[in-house]
Design a protein around this motif. Structure first.
Motif, PDB file in Angstrom:
ATOM      1  N   LEU A  47       0.828  -1.209   0.000  1.00  0.00           N
ATOM      2  CA  LEU A  47       0.000   0.000   0.000  1.00  0.00           C
ATOM      3  C   LEU A  47       0.855   1.250   0.000  1.00  0.00           C
ATOM      4  N   GLU A  48       1.934   1.221   0.763  1.00  0.00           N
ATOM      5  CA  GLU A  48       2.827   2.386   0.806  1.00  0.00           C
ATOM      6  C   GLU A  48       3.434   2.656  -0.563  1.00  0.00           C
ATOM      7  N   ILE A  49       3.890   1.598  -1.225  1.00  0.00           N
ATOM      8  CA  ILE A  49       4.492   1.755  -2.549  1.00  0.00           C
ATOM      9  C   ILE A  49       3.464   2.227  -3.570  1.00  0.00           C
ATOM     10  N   LEU A  50       2.302   1.576  -3.588  1.00  0.00           N
ATOM     11  CA  LEU A  50       1.273   1.922  -4.563  1.00  0.00           C
ATOM     12  C   LEU A  50       0.722   3.325  -4.332  1.00  0.00           C
ATOM     13  N   SER A  51       0.590   3.717  -3.068  1.00  0.00           N
ATOM     14  CA  SER A  51       0.087   5.060  -2.755  1.00  0.00           C
ATOM     15  C   SER A  51       1.101   6.122  -3.176  1.00  0.00           C
ATOM     16  N   ASN A  52       2.376   5.879  -2.861  1.00  0.00           N
ATOM     17  CA  ASN A  52       3.419   6.841  -3.228  1.00  0.00           C
ATOM     18  C   ASN A  52       3.559   6.977  -4.733  1.00  0.00           C
ATOM     19  N   ALA A  53       3.270   5.884  -5.443  1.00  0.00           N
ATOM     20  CA  ALA A  53       3.370   5.912  -6.908  1.00  0.00           C
ATOM     21  C   ALA A  53       2.129   6.500  -7.564  1.00  0.00           C
ATOM     22  N   GLY A  54       1.106   6.779  -6.756  1.00  0.00           N
ATOM     23  CA  GLY A  54      -0.103   7.403  -7.289  1.00  0.00           C
ATOM     24  C   GLY A  54      -1.132   6.430  -7.819  1.00  0.00           C
ATOM     25  N   PHE A  55      -0.959   5.124  -7.550  1.00  0.00           N
ATOM     26  CA  PHE A  55      -1.899   4.133  -8.049  1.00  0.00           C
ATOM     27  C   PHE A  55      -3.113   3.970  -7.132  1.00  0.00           C
ATOM     28  N   LEU A  56      -3.011   4.434  -5.901  1.00  0.00           N
ATOM     29  CA  LEU A  56      -4.120   4.337  -4.958  1.00  0.00           C
ATOM     30  C   LEU A  56      -4.393   5.709  -4.350  1.00  0.00           C
ATOM     31  N   LYS A  57      -5.658   5.966  -4.098  1.00  0.00           N
ATOM     32  CA  LYS A  57      -6.043   7.161  -3.356  1.00  0.00           C
ATOM     33  C   LYS A  57      -6.342   6.747  -1.917  1.00  0.00           C
ATOM     34  N   VAL A  58      -5.871   7.547  -0.994  1.00  0.00           N
ATOM     35  CA  VAL A  58      -6.027   7.246   0.424  1.00  0.00           C
ATOM     36  C   VAL A  58      -7.021   8.217   1.032  1.00  0.00           C
ATOM     37  N   THR A  59      -8.024   7.682   1.703  1.00  0.00           N
ATOM     38  CA  THR A  59      -9.049   8.497   2.346  1.00  0.00           C
ATOM     39  C   THR A  59      -9.061   8.181   3.832  1.00  0.00           C
ATOM     40  N   GLY A  60      -9.109   9.216   4.664  1.00  0.00           N
ATOM     41  CA  GLY A  60      -9.137   9.011   6.105  1.00  0.00           C
ATOM     42  C   GLY A  60     -10.420   9.523   6.718  1.00  0.00           C
ATOM     43  N   LYS A  67      -8.960   6.719  14.257  1.00  0.00           N
ATOM     44  CA  LYS A  67      -8.660   7.120  12.888  1.00  0.00           C
ATOM     45  C   LYS A  67      -8.558   5.882  12.005  1.00  0.00           C
ATOM     46  N   TRP A  68      -9.232   5.937  10.851  1.00  0.00           N
ATOM     47  CA  TRP A  68      -9.212   4.832   9.891  1.00  0.00           C
ATOM     48  C   TRP A  68      -8.757   5.362   8.533  1.00  0.00           C
TER      49      TRP A  68
END
Length: 245
Positions: A47-60, A67-68
């Motif tokens: 998840l860290e790699i994919l998020s940093n590469a822009g392949f995933l959007k992270v919502t909190g 916190k989720w």
């Protein structure tokens, strides 16, 4: 580590492929791990790699002080600053399990505009849509699917009154429900049967048979999330007798 992936080579990694596949709707880390069978530590690294590469959007979001984070790979189909989009998201957030007709009534948007906006929000996984033969219900994306049956039944007048009665009184008889709902026996019977089938309530046999909530704390937590004013309004204009067919 040789097993780790880089930003450019993610497509060749089986774990990354699985994560991107299951995150077509927002998922938490534990949900991703459970659905893919990937160890949770490996999920965190991918998840860290994919998020940093822009392949995933992270919502909190924050729920009960915790916190989720959820992860999803769908591109945005709307401008987040669009007032119409913000208004629709606010309506659904404040009225979980709301119907299309009630969204239209509150928003006042033309059917074409509303349908297109809701469709884009669903495709972007900002809302979850649960469809049945007679009814479509809209939920905020962060609400767990296990809460859907209770929230949907809170939109049916007789079911809402029965659920609230049991939440306040722990148990209730058929006569209690007739008194608190002021509905016909057939309507009460159909409603009780449905609530039992959906495992929201259970029938306790004995000298004086009665009904109780299957999980009182679970229902109480859902009711606490919704303000009293919204609970009173959580009813779609739809005949109880026909809402279960």
């Amino acid at each position: 580590m040789a097993s780790e992936i880089n930003h450019c080579g993610y497509l060749g990694d089986k774990y990354a492929k699985l994560i991107l596949k299951v995150t077509s709707a927002p998922k938490s880390v534990s949900e991703i791990s459970n659905e893919t069978g990937i160890p949770i530590g490996t999920v965190y690294r991918r998840l860290e790699i994919l998020s940093n590469a822009g392949f995933l959007k992270v919502t909190g979001y924050v729920e009960n002080g915790v916190k989720w984070k959820t992860y999803h790979n769908r591109p945005r189909r709307y401008n987040v600053t669009n007032p119409r989009i913000s208004f629709l998201l606010d309506i659904i957030k404040k009225n979980p399990a709301i119907s299309y007709r009630n969204i239209q009534k509150i928003s006042g948007y033309p059917f074409g505009t509303l349908s297109n906006s809701l469709s884009n929000l669903e495709k972007d996984s900002r809302i979850i849509v649960k469809r049945s033969t007679r009814r479509t219900h809209y939920f905020p994306a962060h609400i767990s699917s296990v809460e859907y049956p209770v929230l949907i039944n809170l939109r049916k007048e007789t079911a809402k009154k029965i659920i609230k009665f049991l939440a306040e009184n722990q148990k209730g008889t058929y006569l209690d429900f007739r008194e608190c709902t002021n509905k016909a026996p057939s309507t009460i019977s159909i409603t009780l049967t449905n609530l039992v089938e959906e495992k929201i309530i259970k029938r306790i046999s004995g000298f004086k048979p009665h009904f109780e909530l299957v999980d009182p704390m679970f229902v109480q937590n859902i009711l606490r999330k919704i303000s009293p004013s919204n609970i009173d309004k959580m009813k779609d204009r739809f005949a109880d007798t026909f809402s279960y067919f």
